[in-house]
Write an enzyme that holds these catalytic residues in place. Structure first.
Site, short mmCIF file in Angstrom:
data_model
loop_
_atom_site.label_atom_id
_atom_site.label_comp_id
_atom_site.label_asym_id
_atom_site.label_seq_id
_atom_site.Cartn_x
_atom_site.Cartn_y
_atom_site.Cartn_z
N CYS A 5 0.83 -1.20 0.00
CA CYS A 5 0.00 0.00 0.00
C CYS A 5 0.87 1.26 0.00
CB CYS A 5 -0.86 0.02 1.25
SG CYS A 5 -1.79 -1.48 1.50
N ARG A 26 4.86 0.46 -6.20
CA ARG A 26 4.90 -0.44 -5.04
C ARG A 26 3.94 -1.60 -5.19
NH1 ARG A 26 6.77 2.25 -0.16
NH2 ARG A 26 5.30 1.01 1.02
N TRP A 76 -3.03 -2.61 -1.46
CA TRP A 76 -2.64 -3.95 -1.88
C TRP A 76 -3.32 -4.88 -0.89
CZ3 TRP A 76 0.35 -8.13 0.01
CH2 TRP A 76 0.84 -9.01 -0.95
N ASN A 103 -1.45 1.85 6.08
CA ASN A 103 -0.56 0.79 5.56
C ASN A 103 -0.22 -0.13 6.72
OD1 ASN A 103 -0.44 2.10 3.17
ND2 ASN A 103 1.76 2.52 3.21
N GLY A 104 -0.19 -1.43 6.48
CA GLY A 104 0.17 -2.36 7.54
C GLY A 104 -0.97 -3.30 7.84
N GLU A 147 17.49 -16.99 -9.59
CA GLU A 147 17.13 -15.61 -9.92
C GLU A 147 16.55 -15.53 -11.34
OE1 GLU A 147 16.56 -13.15 -8.27
OE2 GLU A 147 16.70 -11.41 -9.58
N LYS A 196 12.82 -14.11 -12.07
CA LYS A 196 12.59 -12.98 -12.99
C LYS A 196 11.54 -13.35 -14.02
CE LYS A 196 13.83 -10.05 -11.51
NZ LYS A 196 14.42 -10.22 -10.24
N GLU A 244 7.85 -13.98 -12.38
CA GLU A 244 7.15 -12.86 -11.74
C GLU A 244 6.64 -11.83 -12.75
OE1 GLU A 244 9.52 -10.52 -9.01
OE2 GLU A 244 11.28 -10.70 -10.28
N HIS A 270 15.70 -36.70 -10.09
CA HIS A 270 15.09 -37.36 -8.93
C HIS A 270 13.60 -37.06 -8.82
CE1 HIS A 270 18.91 -38.92 -7.58
NE2 HIS A 270 19.44 -37.72 -7.84
N LYS A 306 6.34 -3.82 -4.44
CA LYS A 306 7.77 -3.53 -4.43
C LYS A 306 8.35 -3.67 -3.03
CE LYS A 306 11.67 -2.20 -6.15
NZ LYS A 306 12.39 -3.29 -6.85
C1 F6R Z 1 11.98 -9.96 -7.14
C2 F6R Z 1 11.99 -9.04 -6.02
C3 F6R Z 1 11.68 -9.58 -4.69
C4 F6R Z 1 12.52 -8.86 -3.61
C5 F6R Z 1 12.05 -9.30 -2.21
C6 F6R Z 1 12.87 -8.64 -1.13
O1 F6R Z 1 12.32 -9.32 -8.34
O2 F6R Z 1 12.24 -7.87 -6.18
O3 F6R Z 1 11.84 -10.96 -4.62
O4 F6R Z 1 13.86 -9.18 -3.81
O5 F6R Z 1 10.71 -8.96 -2.05
O6 F6R Z 1 12.73 -7.25 -1.16
P1 F6R Z 1 13.78 -6.31 -0.46
O7 F6R Z 1 15.07 -6.49 -1.15
O8 F6R Z 1 13.22 -4.94 -0.61
O9 F6R Z 1 13.86 -6.75 0.98
#
Ligand code: F6R
Length: 608
Positions: free
Chosen positions: A2, A27, A75, A101-102, A481, A485, A488, A504, A603
């Site tokens: 949020c 975000r 969110w 927020n929260g 990773e 990528k 997501e 396995h 985000k």
């Molecule tokens: C994926 C991504 C997330 C963040 C994760 C941790 O592209 O961005 O997996 O890496 O939510 O976020 P931070 O680094 O802000 O703690």
């Protein structure tokens, strides 16, 4: 997650609120709303969907007169995304309005109490409880009502609150959810994140836990939970507002991928002095480094993948055992930590609730905590014993790229430093590694310039259903990773597997045409990897390979090969990830996905 904004001043509030919310869109959110005091009563407009709906409904804010208002992008956590559940939320006679927020963890108990007192709820949210609770405790003194509810609420919150009968004031309060405030030309502004206020001010006050702010057009006062005034210092935000704009790129993600060479350079160059690695902010003398018996890395998502990469480097170079945990699991396994454990928490935002909780747990258990953080002044940066910043600049796209790359560099520096202090990396070895490190930005740039070929290849796989990423050792960490990528942002199912583990069980999913992306950057594992690639290829898989220049042998087991330049074996992740980022990006673009704001994602994940 949020986003919150609020404004009081001599300008019309609604356009400022909408502008602020647009800067928080990155975000992640599913609905939005604003409430503005019109001189007589509080008008509210809210809607499910993108912010543009709110802009249309209010003619870009023009239909909402008034100079005091709050706004929110939601969110969903409690209650589905809907017009009703969107914030702001009113009390029963619409004289108090709140954005939040929260998560209020004891909201059911509070709701029951309020229902027993005749309060009726219209939404499924925990936030509506706050509006009614304020109503319950409000007897003409807003500050008192705010502190009363703080004593009753459990969980996390950043709130913006308007009391209709105090139209010259805007209230804000924070516990475990970020909040900043600042003076504008002729007003005061609040937000949950810096980009929302940058157009109006560069001097912001970071609100700490259990602090309250009373904002007026021309003043701002801070209080603690006992209603006592407190003094606060503003922090100057140095980064440019352009850093949070797209600057001609189609997406923030593409722009941020192109900013990786700079993010990498900015992260290592201030820490290399006369051929030595100097990390002053580490705050550890060599004797203290020598005492480290174990490194515990805790992070979420991509940040945890940098942790998995660094495990191979810390263990290989410095012979220090490393455990890596995802933060959401860490604290529930009662981890064994002591004063000889160095806990490294890694976070771009510095606000991830699980990582923050892990940090606190580690400190309670007596371990020293080092934060590797991108956002200056964030909660993790403030609470860690020491903080090593990654200098990637603001990252707006939900999927991380440049912060991830900068985190890797910070970890390389630490591992080399520790190995050098322990006498396991001699001067010549260190000098060689530093040369390789300094070459990475140009190598990344070269790989980025290969984007057209990767785009062509990606276009062939737009309809893929399942993709597997395989690798061994450090390449398994890269695969994790690469897989994240892709899934997501493109919504194609993908999984990362240790290449030798596939047979396995999971290999039964491989069928004609299944794409298997194989990463092989470690010379001593080439042969084993090629065997694993052949295993899937004979079962119909289309095999793509990312490998180091010179390893042409791979061509007998792969259908499509991307070569990366030679570098130190511990640094290959920084190069191999570039084609995988580009691949994910172009698949997502080709499928018409909202690359910068993938569905359901946020985000900064500020709830556990
Ligand atoms: C994926 C991504 C997330 C963040 C994760 C941790 O592209 O961005 O997996 O890496 O939510 O976020 P931070 O680094 O802000 O703690």
């Amino acid at each position: 997650m949020c986003g919150i904004v609020g404004y009081i001043g001599n300008q019309q509030a609604a356009p400022i609120l909408l502008d602020g919310l647009s800067k928080l869109e990155y975000r992640g959110y599913d609905s939005s709303g604003i409430a503005v005091y019109n001189g007589n009563e509080i008008d509210m407009v809210k809607s499910k969907g993108r912010l543009k709906v709110l802009n249309e409904l209010t003619h870009d804010g023009a239909t909402l007169p008034g100079t005091l208002g709050i706004g929110h992008t939601r969110w969903a956590t409690h209650g589905s995304p809907s017009d009703i559940n969107a914030h702001p939320h009113f009390n029963k006679d619409k004289s108090i309005v709140v954005v939040h927020n929260g998560i209020i963890e004891n909201y059911l108990k509070l709701k029951k109490k309020l229902e027993n007192h005749g309060y009726e709820f219209v939404s499924e949210t925990d936030t509506e409880v706050i509006a009614h609770l304020l109503d319950y405790y409000y007897h003409g003194n807003p500050l008192q009502a705010v502190t009363k509810i703080m004593h009753r609420m459990e969980g996390s919150y950043a709130l913006g609150i308007i009391f209709q009968d105090h139209p010259g004031e805007l209230y804000a309060v924070r516990k475990d959810s970020p909040l900043i405030v600042g003076h504008t030309d002729g007003g005061s502004i609040l937000a949950s994140d810096v980009p929302a206020v940058l157009k109006y001010t560069r001097d912001v006050f970071f609100i700490e836990n259990e602090e309250i702010v009373r904002m007026r057009e021309d003043s701002m006062e801070f209080f603690n939970v006992d209603e006592e005034p407190i003094e606060k210092q503003a922090t100057r935000i140095e980064w440019d507002v352009n850093a949070a704009e797209k600057s001609g790129y189609e997406h923030f993600m593409l722009k941020e991928m192109y900013e990786q060479p700079k993010a990498i350079t900015d992260t290592f160059s201030p820490r290399i002095k006369e051929g030595k690695i100097v990390i002053e902010e580490l705050g550890m003398a060599d004797e203290e480094i020598l005492k480290i018996q174990k490194i515990q890395i805790v992070a979420c998502g991509s940040a945890s993948h940098t942790g998995y990469t660094s495990k191979y480097i810390f263990e290989g170079l410095a012979r220090i055992p490393v455990e890596v945990d995802v933060a959401s699991e860490f604290r529930y396994r009662d981890p064994i930590l002591d004063e000889n454990t160095l806990v490294i928490v890694i976070s771009q935002s510095g606000e991830t609730a699980d990582t923050l909780a892990a940090l606190r747990e580690s400190k309670e258990k007596g371990a020293r905590v080092l934060g590797i953080v991108n956002v200056v002044g964030s909660s993790i940066a403030r609470e860690a014993d020491n903080v090593m910043y990654t200098w990637a600049g603001p990252e707006i796209a939900v999927a991380t790229t440049k912060a991830y790359s900068a985190q890797l560099i910070a970890l390389y520096l630490l591992a080399m430093k520790f190995a050098h202090v322990k006498g396991m990396l001699d001067e010549a070895g260190l000098a060689g590694m530093l040369e390789d490190l300094k070459a990475i930005p140009a190598q990344v740039e070269m790989l980025l310039n290969n984007k057209v070929n990767i785009q062509k290849f990606a276009n062939r796989y737009l309809a893929a259903r399942d993709v597997f990423f395989i690798g061994r050792g450090i390449d398994h960490a890269i695969s994790m990773e690469g897989s994240l990528k892709l899934k997501e942002i493109s919504y194609i199912h993908s999984e990362a597997y240790a290449a030798g583990e596939l047979k396995h069980g999971t290999i039964s999913l491989v069928e004609d045409g299944t794409l298997v992306a194989s990463v092989l950057t470690q010379k001593d594992l080439y042969k084993k990897m090629i065997s694993n690639m052949e295993e899937v290829r004979t079962r119909g898989a289309f095999v793509m390979a990312v490998t180091t220049e010179g390893n042409t042998e791979v061509e007998r087991a792969a259908d499509y090969v991307i070569y990366i330049p030679e570098t130190n074996k511990y640094f290959t992740n920084s190069l191999a990830i570039i084609p995988l980022q580009l691949f994910a990006y172009y698949i997502a673009v080709g499928r018409g996905c909202d690359v910068d704001k993938p569905r359901n994602l946020a985000k900064s994940v500020t709830v556990e």
